[in-house]
Write an enzyme that holds these catalytic residues in place. Structure first.
Site, PDB file in Angstrom:
ATOM      1  N   GLU A  43     -10.887 -10.602  -0.539  1.00  0.00           N
ATOM      2  CA  GLU A  43     -10.501  -9.822   0.630  1.00  0.00           C
ATOM      3  C   GLU A  43     -11.743  -9.191   1.259  1.00  0.00           C
ATOM      4  O   GLU A  43     -12.197  -8.135   0.805  1.00  0.00           O
ATOM      5  CB  GLU A  43      -9.540  -8.696   0.237  1.00  0.00           C
ATOM      6  CG  GLU A  43      -8.235  -9.174  -0.348  1.00  0.00           C
ATOM      7  CD  GLU A  43      -7.141  -8.121  -0.190  1.00  0.00           C
ATOM      8  OE1 GLU A  43      -6.135  -8.449   0.437  1.00  0.00           O
ATOM      9  OE2 GLU A  43      -7.312  -6.995  -0.661  1.00  0.00           O
ATOM     10  N   LYS A  52       0.857  -1.196   0.000  1.00  0.00           N
ATOM     11  CA  LYS A  52       0.000   0.000   0.000  1.00  0.00           C
ATOM     12  C   LYS A  52       0.898   1.253   0.000  1.00  0.00           C
ATOM     13  O   LYS A  52       1.975   1.211  -0.585  1.00  0.00           O
ATOM     14  CB  LYS A  52      -0.972  -0.052   1.178  1.00  0.00           C
ATOM     15  CG  LYS A  52      -1.726  -1.389   1.230  1.00  0.00           C
ATOM     16  CD  LYS A  52      -2.858  -1.433   2.198  1.00  0.00           C
ATOM     17  CE  LYS A  52      -3.508  -2.815   2.128  1.00  0.00           C
ATOM     18  NZ  LYS A  52      -4.703  -2.923   2.964  1.00  0.00           N
ATOM     19  N   GLY A  92      -6.835  -4.818   7.532  1.00  0.00           N
ATOM     20  CA  GLY A  92      -6.193  -3.876   8.450  1.00  0.00           C
ATOM     21  C   GLY A  92      -6.888  -3.768   9.799  1.00  0.00           C
ATOM     22  O   GLY A  92      -6.612  -2.846  10.568  1.00  0.00           O
ATOM     23  N   SER A 143      -5.875  -9.331   7.196  1.00  0.00           N
ATOM     24  CA  SER A 143      -5.220  -9.627   8.472  1.00  0.00           C
ATOM     25  C   SER A 143      -4.561 -11.014   8.500  1.00  0.00           C
ATOM     26  O   SER A 143      -4.626 -11.717   9.510  1.00  0.00           O
ATOM     27  CB  SER A 143      -6.210  -9.455   9.630  1.00  0.00           C
ATOM     28  OG  SER A 143      -6.689  -8.115   9.671  1.00  0.00           O
ATOM     29  N   HIS A 175      -8.499  -3.461  -6.073  1.00  0.00           N
ATOM     30  CA  HIS A 175      -8.424  -3.560  -4.600  1.00  0.00           C
ATOM     31  C   HIS A 175      -9.564  -2.730  -4.003  1.00  0.00           C
ATOM     32  O   HIS A 175      -9.935  -1.694  -4.539  1.00  0.00           O
ATOM     33  CB  HIS A 175      -7.067  -3.033  -4.108  1.00  0.00           C
ATOM     34  CG  HIS A 175      -6.817  -3.343  -2.671  1.00  0.00           C
ATOM     35  ND1 HIS A 175      -7.375  -2.597  -1.648  1.00  0.00           N
ATOM     36  CD2 HIS A 175      -6.097  -4.326  -2.072  1.00  0.00           C
ATOM     37  CE1 HIS A 175      -6.992  -3.122  -0.493  1.00  0.00           C
ATOM     38  NE2 HIS A 175      -6.224  -4.166  -0.716  1.00  0.00           N
TER      39      HIS A 175
HETATM   40  P1  13P Z   1      -4.075  -6.464   5.830  1.00  0.00           P
HETATM   41  O1  13P Z   1      -3.234  -7.705   5.688  1.00  0.00           O
HETATM   42  O2  13P Z   1      -3.301  -5.300   6.433  1.00  0.00           O
HETATM   43  O3  13P Z   1      -5.376  -6.731   6.477  1.00  0.00           O
HETATM   44  O4  13P Z   1      -4.409  -5.964   4.324  1.00  0.00           O
HETATM   45  C1  13P Z   1      -4.983  -6.842   3.435  1.00  0.00           C
HETATM   46  C2  13P Z   1      -4.956  -6.203   2.085  1.00  0.00           C
HETATM   47  O5  13P Z   1      -5.732  -5.314   1.808  1.00  0.00           O
HETATM   48  C3  13P Z   1      -3.963  -6.671   1.130  1.00  0.00           C
HETATM   49  O6  13P Z   1      -4.249  -6.192  -0.143  1.00  0.00           O
END
Ligand code: 13P
Length: 261
Positions: free
Chosen positions: A175, A15, A181, A221, A103
């Site tokens: 996801e 990110k 997150g 996560s 995403h």
């Molecule tokens: P996290 O692993 O921080 O939850 O993020 C997942 C994500 O959005 C990966 O693209």
């Protein structure tokens, strides 16, 4: 649809984190922590911000480290008056192999639509790279029982116009937005159930061969402590990792999930 034929893909989506100095340090550490026997059983990619990609490429290629370079996003045109955008052709020139498309942060914060995401998937393929097409539901959608419908719709729209061969070579990342997150992970059973829905949609639109070879990642996560259980599910072929991919030791622990199982 034997899972053994699909090599897991563990991808680190950084990110908007790590400047190019931090990026170099992170991949150097990762290269030190991962070994030949890891790369034999798992494909690994890192997706740094655009400003880091050239630096990461230089470090990885100098030592022939078999970590694939990924991008988080791109535009659909080769070149032109698109201020601020980066073209798939530019990414291909940097030996980028995987590009994330759709995403949830791009969809929710930047207003990307299913139609634009489908065009991105096509543009990424045109330039010889592999799209990682993302899908996932919000907490409200989940609580209203709308997970399967939301995810199926996103996958169908993202795959529109592709040949079965193209679909078979794709990566799709499930996801759930409420797990990104937040430290909340879908249970392995829930993640498996939705990844199975994704594979069923692929079978319906592109046939059984494509469904057997498409790789489906879970994201949200993922940590070294939960990776093994998620990866053991029959329809989960990898992970798209955010926060834990920023720390080389944690990301390596996820890549080496077999050692924790
Ligand atoms: P996290 O692993 O921080 O939850 O993020 C997942 C994500 O959005 C990966 O693209």
């Amino acid at each position: 649809m034997a899972k053994s034929t699909r090599t897991p893909l563990i991808s680190g989506n950084w990110k908007m984190h790590h400047n190019h100095f931090e990026a170099i340090q992170t991949v150097q550490k990762l290269a030190y922590l991962l070994h030949k026997d890891d790369y034999e059983v798992v494909d690994v990619s890192v997706h740094p911000p655009f400003t880091d990609i050239r630096s990461v490429q230089t470090v990885l290629e100098a030592d022939d480290t078999p970590i694939s370079i990924g991008a988080q996003h791109c535009y659909i045109e080769e070149k032109g008056a698109f201020t601020g955008e980066v073209s798939p052709a530019m990414l291909a020139k940097l030996n980028v192999e995987y590009v994330i498309a759709g995403h949830s942060e791009r969809r929710e914060i930047f207003g990307e639509t299913d139609d634009l995401i489908n065009k991105k998937v096509q543009a990424i393929l045109k330039w010889g790279m592999t799209p990682i097409l993302c899908c996932g539901e919000t907490l409200e959608e989940r609580e209203a029982g709308g997970t399967d419908e939301k995810v199926s719709g996103q996958v169908r729209a993202g795959l529109a116009g592709l040949t079965p061969e193209q679909v078979g070579g794709l990566v799709i990342a499930y996801e759930p937005i409420w797990a990104i997150g937040t430290g909340r992970t879908a249970t392995a059973d829930d993640a498996q159930a939705t990844c199975k829905v994704v594979r069923d949609v692929v079978a319906e639109v592109a046939g059984a061969d494509a469904a057997a070879s498409v790789r489906i990642q879970y994201g949200g996560s993922v940590k070294p402590s939960n990776a093994a259980e998620l990866m053991a599910q029959p329809d989960i072929d990898g992970a798209l990792v955010g926060g834990a991919s920023l720390v080389a030791e944690d990301f390596a622990g996820i890549v080496q999930f077999r050692q924790n199982s």
